[in-house]
Design a protein around this motif. Sequence first.
Motif, mmCIF file in Angstrom:
data_model
loop_
_atom_site.group_PDB
_atom_site.id
_atom_site.type_symbol
_atom_site.label_atom_id
_atom_site.label_comp_id
_atom_site.label_asym_id
_atom_site.label_seq_id
_atom_site.Cartn_x
_atom_site.Cartn_y
_atom_site.Cartn_z
ATOM 1 N N GLU A 1 -63.040 -13.830 22.688
ATOM 2 C CA GLU A 1 -62.834 -13.591 21.605
ATOM 3 C C GLU A 1 -61.702 -12.929 20.951
ATOM 4 O OE1 GLU A 1 -65.106 -12.868 17.921
ATOM 5 O OE2 GLU A 1 -65.196 -14.037 18.979
ATOM 6 N N SER A 2 -61.643 -13.284 19.539
ATOM 7 C CA SER A 2 -60.860 -13.148 18.588
ATOM 8 C C SER A 2 -60.731 -12.612 17.284
ATOM 9 C CB SER A 2 -59.649 -14.142 18.833
ATOM 10 O OG SER A 2 -60.111 -14.623 17.865
ATOM 11 N N ALA A 3 -62.038 -13.421 17.249
ATOM 12 C CA ALA A 3 -61.924 -13.085 15.350
ATOM 13 C C ALA A 3 -62.961 -11.650 15.062
ATOM 14 C CB ALA A 3 -63.551 -13.885 14.839
ATOM 15 N N THR A 4 -63.817 -10.918 16.079
ATOM 16 C CA THR A 4 -63.591 -9.291 15.601
ATOM 17 C C THR A 4 -63.215 -8.429 15.382
ATOM 18 O OG1 THR A 4 -66.006 -10.206 17.395
ATOM 19 C CG2 THR A 4 -65.644 -8.195 16.135
ATOM 20 N N ALA A 5 -63.176 -7.631 14.544
ATOM 21 C CA ALA A 5 -62.337 -6.427 13.790
ATOM 22 C C ALA A 5 -61.498 -5.915 15.811
ATOM 23 C CB ALA A 5 -62.667 -5.182 13.247
ATOM 24 N N PRO A 6 -60.495 -5.194 16.393
ATOM 25 C CA PRO A 6 -59.883 -5.297 16.879
ATOM 26 C C PRO A 6 -60.574 -4.008 18.025
ATOM 27 C CG PRO A 6 -57.793 -5.343 15.914
ATOM 28 C CD PRO A 6 -59.613 -5.350 15.505
ATOM 29 N N ASP A 7 -61.225 -3.186 17.374
ATOM 30 C CA ASP A 7 -61.602 -1.189 17.219
ATOM 31 C C ASP A 7 -63.033 -2.154 17.846
ATOM 32 O OD1 ASP A 7 -59.429 -0.189 17.001
ATOM 33 O OD2 ASP A 7 -60.487 0.455 15.105
ATOM 34 N N ARG B 1 -82.320 1.450 29.242
ATOM 35 C CA ARG B 1 -81.077 1.508 28.827
ATOM 36 C C ARG B 1 -79.750 0.422 28.467
ATOM 37 N NH1 ARG B 1 -77.775 6.389 30.439
ATOM 38 N NH2 ARG B 1 -75.723 5.845 30.724
ATOM 39 N N VAL B 2 -80.316 -0.523 29.396
ATOM 40 C CA VAL B 2 -79.507 -1.811 28.873
ATOM 41 C C VAL B 2 -79.787 -2.674 28.229
ATOM 42 C CG1 VAL B 2 -78.755 -3.897 30.139
ATOM 43 C CG2 VAL B 2 -79.265 -2.110 32.006
ATOM 44 N N LEU B 3 -80.626 -2.831 27.300
ATOM 45 C CA LEU B 3 -81.870 -3.134 26.002
ATOM 46 C C LEU B 3 -80.530 -2.522 24.705
ATOM 47 C CD1 LEU B 3 -85.097 -3.858 26.802
ATOM 48 C CD2 LEU B 3 -82.897 -5.015 26.042
ATOM 49 N N GLY B 4 -80.481 -0.782 25.263
ATOM 50 C CA GLY B 4 -80.117 -0.335 24.081
ATOM 51 C C GLY B 4 -78.489 -0.473 24.106
ATOM 52 N N ARG B 5 -77.419 -1.089 24.881
ATOM 53 C CA ARG B 5 -75.806 -1.179 25.192
ATOM 54 C C ARG B 5 -76.183 -2.374 24.149
ATOM 55 N NH1 ARG B 5 -73.216 2.153 28.186
ATOM 56 N NH2 ARG B 5 -74.094 3.472 29.088
ATOM 57 N N LEU B 6 -76.971 -3.106 24.695
ATOM 58 C CA LEU B 6 -77.953 -4.884 23.749
ATOM 59 C C LEU B 6 -77.920 -4.612 22.639
ATOM 60 C CD1 LEU B 6 -78.971 -6.786 26.483
ATOM 61 C CD2 LEU B 6 -76.298 -6.924 26.424
ATOM 62 N N GLU B 7 -78.612 -3.573 21.920
ATOM 63 C CA GLU B 7 -78.604 -3.696 21.046
ATOM 64 C C GLU B 7 -77.551 -3.293 19.909
ATOM 65 O OE1 GLU B 7 -80.381 -4.358 17.589
ATOM 66 O OE2 GLU B 7 -81.398 -4.369 18.731
ATOM 67 N N ARG B 8 -76.430 -1.768 20.472
ATOM 68 C CA ARG B 8 -75.344 -1.655 20.080
ATOM 69 C C ARG B 8 -74.534 -2.525 19.950
ATOM 70 N NH1 ARG B 8 -77.258 2.854 23.131
ATOM 71 N NH2 ARG B 8 -76.050 2.314 25.074
ATOM 72 N N LEU B 9 -74.357 -3.526 21.407
ATOM 73 C CA LEU B 9 -73.213 -4.605 20.663
ATOM 74 C C LEU B 9 -73.623 -5.358 19.782
ATOM 75 C CD1 LEU B 9 -71.684 -6.253 22.414
ATOM 76 C CD2 LEU B 9 -72.654 -7.757 23.543
ATOM 77 N N ARG B 10 -74.668 -5.598 19.348
ATOM 78 C CA ARG B 10 -75.515 -6.668 17.944
ATOM 79 C C ARG B 10 -75.054 -5.892 17.592
ATOM 80 N NH1 ARG B 10 -79.852 -7.566 15.523
ATOM 81 N NH2 ARG B 10 -81.349 -6.053 15.238
ATOM 82 N N ALA B 11 -74.929 -4.588 16.869
ATOM 83 C CA ALA B 11 -74.247 -4.068 15.459
ATOM 84 C C ALA B 11 -72.940 -3.965 15.854
ATOM 85 C CB ALA B 11 -74.857 -2.597 15.287
ATOM 86 N N LEU B 12 -71.879 -4.201 16.521
ATOM 87 C CA LEU B 12 -71.431 -3.976 16.084
ATOM 88 C C LEU B 12 -69.884 -5.334 15.973
ATOM 89 C CD1 LEU B 12 -69.824 -2.076 19.607
ATOM 90 C CD2 LEU B 12 -69.039 -1.324 17.603
ATOM 91 N N LEU B 13 -70.948 -6.588 16.218
ATOM 92 C CA LEU B 13 -70.490 -7.792 16.409
ATOM 93 C C LEU B 13 -70.893 -7.977 14.818
ATOM 94 C CD1 LEU B 13 -71.698 -9.640 19.708
ATOM 95 C CD2 LEU B 13 -68.867 -8.426 19.052
ATOM 96 N N ALA C 1 -71.152 -16.251 16.996
ATOM 97 C CA ALA C 1 -71.563 -17.257 17.762
ATOM 98 C C ALA C 1 -72.115 -16.262 18.708
ATOM 99 C CB ALA C 1 -70.644 -18.228 17.951
ATOM 100 N N LEU C 2 -71.400 -15.117 18.876
ATOM 101 C CA LEU C 2 -71.671 -14.354 20.162
ATOM 102 C C LEU C 2 -72.896 -13.781 20.477
ATOM 103 C CD1 LEU C 2 -68.419 -12.442 20.625
ATOM 104 C CD2 LEU C 2 -69.548 -14.042 22.212
ATOM 105 N N LEU C 3 -73.782 -13.601 19.163
ATOM 106 C CA LEU C 3 -74.705 -13.195 18.355
ATOM 107 C C LEU C 3 -76.179 -14.008 19.604
ATOM 108 C CD1 LEU C 3 -75.274 -11.710 15.007
ATOM 109 C CD2 LEU C 3 -74.972 -10.897 17.195
ATOM 110 N N ALA C 4 -76.001 -15.058 20.016
ATOM 111 C CA ALA C 4 -76.710 -15.632 20.799
ATOM 112 C C ALA C 4 -76.911 -15.881 22.158
ATOM 113 C CB ALA C 4 -76.378 -17.032 20.091
ATOM 114 N N LEU C 5 -75.601 -15.225 22.469
ATOM 115 C CA LEU C 5 -75.361 -14.948 23.318
ATOM 116 C C LEU C 5 -75.328 -13.821 24.073
ATOM 117 C CD1 LEU C 5 -72.214 -16.242 24.627
ATOM 118 C CD2 LEU C 5 -74.140 -16.434 25.423
ATOM 119 N N VAL C 6 -75.529 -12.755 23.250
ATOM 120 C CA VAL C 6 -76.964 -11.083 22.879
ATOM 121 C C VAL C 6 -77.896 -11.096 22.891
ATOM 122 C CG1 VAL C 6 -76.743 -9.073 21.533
ATOM 123 C CG2 VAL C 6 -74.946 -9.608 21.960
ATOM 124 N N ALA C 7 -78.435 -12.601 22.550
ATOM 125 C CA ALA C 7 -79.943 -12.191 22.570
ATOM 126 C C ALA C 7 -80.127 -13.247 23.564
ATOM 127 C CB ALA C 7 -80.718 -13.463 21.049
#
Length: 130
Positions: free
Chosen positions: A64-70, A95-107, A112-118
């Motif tokens: 991935e390169s389109a998302t902000a570096p931080d 716990r894993v679902l919580g991490r994936l939810e944070r990941l979704r918010a970060l993205l 297109a990565l949101l489909a992989l998160v889902a």
Amino acid sequence: MGDGPQVNEGIVIGGNAKVSGGSMAAGPNARAVSYQLPGGAVDAEALRAALDSVAELRRALAAESATAPDALAEARTEVAAAEEDLTAAAPDPDRVLGRLERLRALLGSGTALLALVASAQESVRAIVSG
């Protein structure tokens, strides 16, 4: 969490805690989700599918390169931690679902990565409904 989006983790209860009264949520944008693991056993096939799904997400984030570096750095950290959580002696799907939810918010939206998160979220949920 830096300048990125903030995720309300609500109330986290783990270990051998017993809670009566159903699910709880606290604060702005909180939501309540609860699962009952059947007999404490984890379906090996569902766990393997969840691991595969999170590994696919990790590989996609590496390119991935389109998302902000931080945000991207935090997202990669969340995915690595989710993989570690799934390989623990007693995986904690919440716990894993919580991490994936944070990941979704970060993205954010528009990636297109949101489909992989889902897909990863669905695979992890299969562990508890299995």
